[in-house]
Design a protein around this motif. Structure first.
Motif, PDB file in Angstrom:
ATOM      1  N   SER A 142      79.430 -73.507  43.675  1.00 26.47           N
ATOM      2  CA  SER A 142      79.002 -73.194  42.297  1.00 26.47           C
ATOM      3  C   SER A 142      77.663 -72.468  42.280  1.00 26.47           C
ATOM      4  O   SER A 142      76.784 -72.780  41.482  1.00 26.47           O
ATOM      5  CB  SER A 142      78.913 -74.485  41.464  1.00 26.47           C
ATOM      6  OG  SER A 142      80.171 -75.104  41.344  1.00 26.47           O
ATOM      7  N   LEU A 143      77.494 -71.484  43.128  1.00 20.99           N
ATOM      8  CA  LEU A 143      76.214 -70.785  43.225  1.00 20.99           C
ATOM      9  C   LEU A 143      75.892 -70.010  41.955  1.00 20.99           C
ATOM     10  O   LEU A 143      74.774 -70.096  41.425  1.00 20.99           O
ATOM     11  CB  LEU A 143      76.234 -69.841  44.432  1.00 20.99           C
ATOM     12  CG  LEU A 143      76.372 -70.504  45.805  1.00 20.99           C
ATOM     13  CD1 LEU A 143      76.550 -69.448  46.896  1.00 20.99           C
ATOM     14  CD2 LEU A 143      75.155 -71.375  46.096  1.00 20.99           C
ATOM     15  N   ARG A 144      76.841 -69.244  41.446  1.00 17.54           N
ATOM     16  CA  ARG A 144      76.570 -68.411  40.273  1.00 17.54           C
ATOM     17  C   ARG A 144      76.419 -69.259  39.014  1.00 17.54           C
ATOM     18  O   ARG A 144      75.553 -68.986  38.176  1.00 17.54           O
ATOM     19  CB  ARG A 144      77.675 -67.365  40.099  1.00 17.54           C
ATOM     20  CG  ARG A 144      77.737 -66.352  41.230  1.00 17.54           C
ATOM     21  CD  ARG A 144      78.662 -65.186  40.904  1.00 17.54           C
ATOM     22  NE  ARG A 144      80.043 -65.590  40.726  1.00 17.54           N
ATOM     23  CZ  ARG A 144      80.918 -65.726  41.718  1.00 17.54           C
ATOM     24  NH1 ARG A 144      80.535 -65.506  42.968  1.00 17.54           N
ATOM     25  NH2 ARG A 144      82.165 -66.084  41.475  1.00 17.54           N
ATOM     26  N   LEU A 145      77.270 -70.273  38.879  1.00 12.90           N
ATOM     27  CA  LEU A 145      77.173 -71.139  37.703  1.00 12.90           C
ATOM     28  C   LEU A 145      75.837 -71.878  37.686  1.00 12.90           C
ATOM     29  O   LEU A 145      75.213 -72.017  36.628  1.00 12.90           O
ATOM     30  CB  LEU A 145      78.325 -72.138  37.682  1.00 12.90           C
ATOM     31  CG  LEU A 145      78.323 -73.157  36.537  1.00 12.90           C
ATOM     32  CD1 LEU A 145      78.323 -72.463  35.184  1.00 12.90           C
ATOM     33  CD2 LEU A 145      79.521 -74.104  36.646  1.00 12.90           C
ATOM     34  N   THR A 146      75.382 -72.340  38.841  1.00 17.67           N
ATOM     35  CA  THR A 146      74.091 -73.038  38.903  1.00 17.67           C
ATOM     36  C   THR A 146      72.957 -72.128  38.461  1.00 17.67           C
ATOM     37  O   THR A 146      72.049 -72.551  37.729  1.00 17.67           O
ATOM     38  CB  THR A 146      73.824 -73.554  40.321  1.00 17.67           C
ATOM     39  OG1 THR A 146      74.911 -74.393  40.733  1.00 17.67           O
ATOM     40  CG2 THR A 146      72.528 -74.347  40.375  1.00 17.67           C
ATOM     41  N   GLU A 147      73.009 -70.872  38.872  1.00 22.60           N
ATOM     42  CA  GLU A 147      71.971 -69.922  38.455  1.00 22.60           C
ATOM     43  C   GLU A 147      71.963 -69.769  36.941  1.00 22.60           C
ATOM     44  O   GLU A 147      70.893 -69.747  36.310  1.00 22.60           O
ATOM     45  CB  GLU A 147      72.219 -68.568  39.122  1.00 22.60           C
ATOM     46  CG  GLU A 147      71.169 -67.522  38.787  1.00 22.60           C
ATOM     47  CD  GLU A 147      71.424 -66.192  39.474  1.00 22.60           C
ATOM     48  OE1 GLU A 147      70.608 -65.249  39.261  1.00 22.60           O
ATOM     49  OE2 GLU A 147      72.407 -66.077  40.226  1.00 22.60           O
ATOM     50  N   ARG A 148      73.148 -69.708  36.348  1.00 22.74           N
ATOM     51  CA  ARG A 148      73.227 -69.565  34.890  1.00 22.74           C
ATOM     52  C   ARG A 148      72.739 -70.828  34.185  1.00 22.74           C
ATOM     53  O   ARG A 148      72.088 -70.755  33.141  1.00 22.74           O
ATOM     54  CB  ARG A 148      74.669 -69.253  34.482  1.00 22.74           C
ATOM     55  CG  ARG A 148      75.171 -67.910  34.986  1.00 22.74           C
ATOM     56  CD  ARG A 148      76.630 -67.687  34.631  1.00 22.74           C
ATOM     57  NE  ARG A 148      77.136 -66.475  35.263  1.00 22.74           N
ATOM     58  CZ  ARG A 148      78.262 -66.406  35.958  1.00 22.74           C
ATOM     59  NH1 ARG A 148      79.014 -67.502  36.094  1.00 22.74           N
ATOM     60  NH2 ARG A 148      78.656 -65.275  36.496  1.00 22.74           N
ATOM     61  N   ILE A 149      73.050 -71.994  34.751  1.00 27.51           N
ATOM     62  CA  ILE A 149      72.580 -73.252  34.165  1.00 27.51           C
ATOM     63  C   ILE A 149      71.060 -73.308  34.197  1.00 27.51           C
ATOM     64  O   ILE A 149      70.408 -73.700  33.209  1.00 27.51           O
ATOM     65  CB  ILE A 149      73.190 -74.451  34.912  1.00 27.51           C
ATOM     66  CG1 ILE A 149      74.696 -74.551  34.628  1.00 27.51           C
ATOM     67  CG2 ILE A 149      72.490 -75.753  34.523  1.00 27.51           C
ATOM     68  CD1 ILE A 149      75.418 -75.577  35.482  1.00 27.51           C
TER      69      ILE A 149
END
Length: 317
Positions: free
Chosen positions: A14-21
């Protein structure tokens, strides 16, 4: 919001989702790394001090399911051994949720095994979204927050202005959740009746129950894997007189060949969230991603501030 005493870390699923969070929360992402050795072993390392902090680790457990799940357990253990005050596990897509019961002799209840492993590793809380079987919350002895993608997908459906429409459940089992979509969007509901005769990704759509003729049909479901059900339901809806077919699915778990199947189908557009990001496929023009980062970010903020999460979903009952 400041990053005092709160840290959000990313698993490799979940690398991209974590960045967005983290962008939603306006905090710096925690520093960490995941290594994979040639023999298949996974190594995780926290690259900053987390002692006394309340940690949130984001990891979808899919593609590959077993590797990402084991990695999640290692992260939990690493944070506990590093002196974190609490570890909240955020699992946007919990892949083994489908294994929620013993429905034939001599099989494992896989979701229960996973729940036990997460607890034994040291997790203090679990946050997930649209569990395939909500009763899995009862497999845990720690708090589990099951978020709903309905407001995210529902608002996007409203923005599309599709005219006279009908919500369609792809099977009887999802009818209750589909009714929530229908109530949220103030639309009627129809149900596709299907049969699955084996433990594979194929089911036969037998009939559509409800009025769809002349309307835009919107198929809703929690996940898609092979794309077979979506493709078959879409064709059946067109056969029953639907004007066009859209779909809104929480988890886009696309196996190889699934998008080709959807491309050949009458489905016009498929809305998904970004709960899964390591798919072995390239999205085509029919796929539109609606980010769930704001929902997970808001849940993390409310947990951290000891506020109610259920208030986020009062509008869907």
């Amino acid at each position: 919001m400041t990053d005092d005493l709160i840290k959000v870390f990313a698993g490799s699923g979940s690398l991209r989702l974590t960045e967005r969070i983290c962008n939603y929360l306006q905090i710096a992402q925690g520093k960490s790394e995941t290594l994979r050795f040639s023999d298949g072993n996974i190594f995780v390392r926290i690259q900053e001090n987390v002692r006394g902090r309340r940690i949130y680790i984001i990891q979808s457990t899919v593609f590959p399911a077993n590797d990402t799940f084991m990695e999640l357990l290692f992260w939990i253990d690493a944070f506990k051994r590093a002196g974190a005050e609490t570890v909240t596990v955020v699992i946007p897509y919990f892949s083994y949720a489908k294994g929620d019961k013993k429905d034939e002799p001599r099989v494992s209840i896989r979701a229960r095994v996973c729940a036990d492993a997460i607890e034994v590793a040291g997790a203090d809380r679990v946050v997930t979204m649209d569990l395939h079987a909500p009763q899995i919350q009862g497999f845990f002895h720690i708090p589990v927050d099951n978020l709903y993608a309905l407001p995210l997908l529902g608002e996007r459906i409203k923005a599309l202005q599709l005219g006279e429409s009908v919500i369609v459940s792809p099977d009887v089992g999802f009818a209750h959740q589909a009714r929530r979509f229908a109530a949220y969007l103030e639309m009627p509901i129809a149900i596709a009746y299907k049969e699955r005769v084996a433990h594979n990704e194929n089911a036969q759509i037998l009939q559509i129950i409800g009025e769809v003729k002349g309307r835009t049909a919107i198929v809703v479901d929690d996940f898609t894997l092979s794309g077979g059900t979506l493709a078959d339901v879409s064709q059946k809806l067109i056969n029953y007189g639907a004007r066009e077919v859209y779909a809104a699915i929480t988890h886009g778990v696309f196996a190889e060949g699934s998008l080709e199947r959807l491309e050949r189908s009458p489905l016009k557009k498929l809305l998904i969230t970004d709960s899964v990001e390591n798919q072995p496929v390239t999205f085509n023009h029919k796929i539109e991603v609606v980010s769930a980062a704001s929902m997970f970010g808001e849940a993390i903020k409310r947990i951290h501030n000891r506020e109610s999460i259920s208030e986020m979903f009062y509008s869907i009952g």
